[in-house]
Design an enzyme around this catalytic site. Sequence first.
Site, PDB file in Angstrom:
ATOM      1  N   LYS A  52       5.971   3.196  -4.935  1.00  0.00           N
ATOM      2  CA  LYS A  52       6.797   3.375  -3.730  1.00  0.00           C
ATOM      3  C   LYS A  52       7.340   2.024  -3.271  1.00  0.00           C
ATOM      4  O   LYS A  52       8.511   1.897  -2.910  1.00  0.00           O
ATOM      5  CB  LYS A  52       5.980   4.061  -2.623  1.00  0.00           C
ATOM      6  CG  LYS A  52       5.701   5.532  -2.939  1.00  0.00           C
ATOM      7  CD  LYS A  52       4.675   6.162  -2.013  1.00  0.00           C
ATOM      8  CE  LYS A  52       4.323   7.569  -2.518  1.00  0.00           C
ATOM      9  NZ  LYS A  52       3.256   8.231  -1.766  1.00  0.00           N
ATOM     10  N   GLN A  96      -1.196   6.893   2.714  1.00  0.00           N
ATOM     11  CA  GLN A  96      -1.440   7.490   1.410  1.00  0.00           C
ATOM     12  C   GLN A  96      -2.717   8.339   1.436  1.00  0.00           C
ATOM     13  O   GLN A  96      -3.767   7.885   1.879  1.00  0.00           O
ATOM     14  CB  GLN A  96      -1.562   6.377   0.340  1.00  0.00           C
ATOM     15  CG  GLN A  96      -1.702   6.887  -1.077  1.00  0.00           C
ATOM     16  CD  GLN A  96      -0.467   7.644  -1.574  1.00  0.00           C
ATOM     17  OE1 GLN A  96       0.664   7.217  -1.377  1.00  0.00           O
ATOM     18  NE2 GLN A  96      -0.697   8.789  -2.214  1.00  0.00           N
ATOM     19  N   ASP A 119       6.913  11.101   5.432  1.00  0.00           N
ATOM     20  CA  ASP A 119       6.253  12.023   4.497  1.00  0.00           C
ATOM     21  C   ASP A 119       6.432  13.471   4.934  1.00  0.00           C
ATOM     22  O   ASP A 119       6.124  14.394   4.172  1.00  0.00           O
ATOM     23  CB  ASP A 119       4.753  11.701   4.411  1.00  0.00           C
ATOM     24  CG  ASP A 119       4.364  11.071   3.083  1.00  0.00           C
ATOM     25  OD1 ASP A 119       5.163  11.181   2.130  1.00  0.00           O
ATOM     26  OD2 ASP A 119       3.278  10.484   2.998  1.00  0.00           O
TER      27      ASP A 119
END
Length: 291
Positions: A52, A96, A119
């Site tokens: 990412k 994460q 997200d």
Amino acid sequence: MILLDGNKLSAKIRSEIAARVGEYCGNTIRPPHLAAVLVGDNPASQAYVRNKIKACEEVGFTSTLIKKDASITQSQLLELIHELNASEDLDGYIVQLPLPRHIDEEEVNLAIDPSKDVDGFHPNNFGRMALGMSSFLPATPMGIMMMLERYDIQTEGKHCVVLGRSNIVGTPIALLMSKKTKPGNATVTIAHSRTHHLPELLRSAQIIIAALGIPHFVKADMVSPGTVIIDVGINKIEDPANAKGYRLVGDVDFDNVKDKCAAITPVPGGVGPMTITALLENTWRAFRQKF
Ligand code: NAD
């Protein structure tokens, strides 16, 4: 058979994003800024976050990796989330997953400012998505929708079977595929671990989206000719021929299924890169809401 090449398509979309950054940002406007919070030392999470961050650099975004020890407490992590929410320099951030067992993931998710939730996991965004309102879409389903759109895969009126009902993939992609949109407008069935007569159900599908996490689960005899297959699974299997001792495979028995399909994503190189590209798009959107 069309190979739905996530690497190639991602490279194209990322160059479009990079061009937008180049045109829009200059001396007066800073570039978009994404932060990633990584807790602990899970190797898969480290690899995802690395990719990412690398993708951000590729398109000219600023990125910040915030690494925390697995021993971080719930209140310390929440404090960090509040700091990120308040930061003017930051457009969006991700935490994460998975988080260590002693951390309450739900509480962390609820603490994220929905306007920075690139997200798309916060209930504000998830609920807006379910209602067909504008929102940050979860990155993997969004990447799949981008792929279907760019490859001009016809989904309207088709029977789409989604294998898996997780909050991050199965449930949101089933919702998006059933919406009155293009791509979308499909007739969707969600299958899961308690579903009966799965092979028959899969044979009735014109589109299969597999997100179970079981290597090579979907076999050739479960697929009708002409099916479009999106393989979300990322599974490690032993492979002594590989220097690492393993290789990554999807939830679909690609080698034996591919010739029956109208289109199929490979693993790796299918949905994985599209997920990261979708995260970049969300970060761009978060940035444009401010500038
Ligand atoms: P999960 O474990 O949260 O959910 C798995 C789902 O599969 C569950 O809903 C379960 O009911 C269903 N399932 C399990 N066994 C089944 C069976 N025998 N028959 C039918 N359904 C069954 O998984 P997840 O987080 O949704 O991830 C699924 C896979 O996708 C994993 O391999 C994961 O690594 C991968 N993944 C890939 C990306 C990407 O960017 N490519 C992103 C997220 C997840």
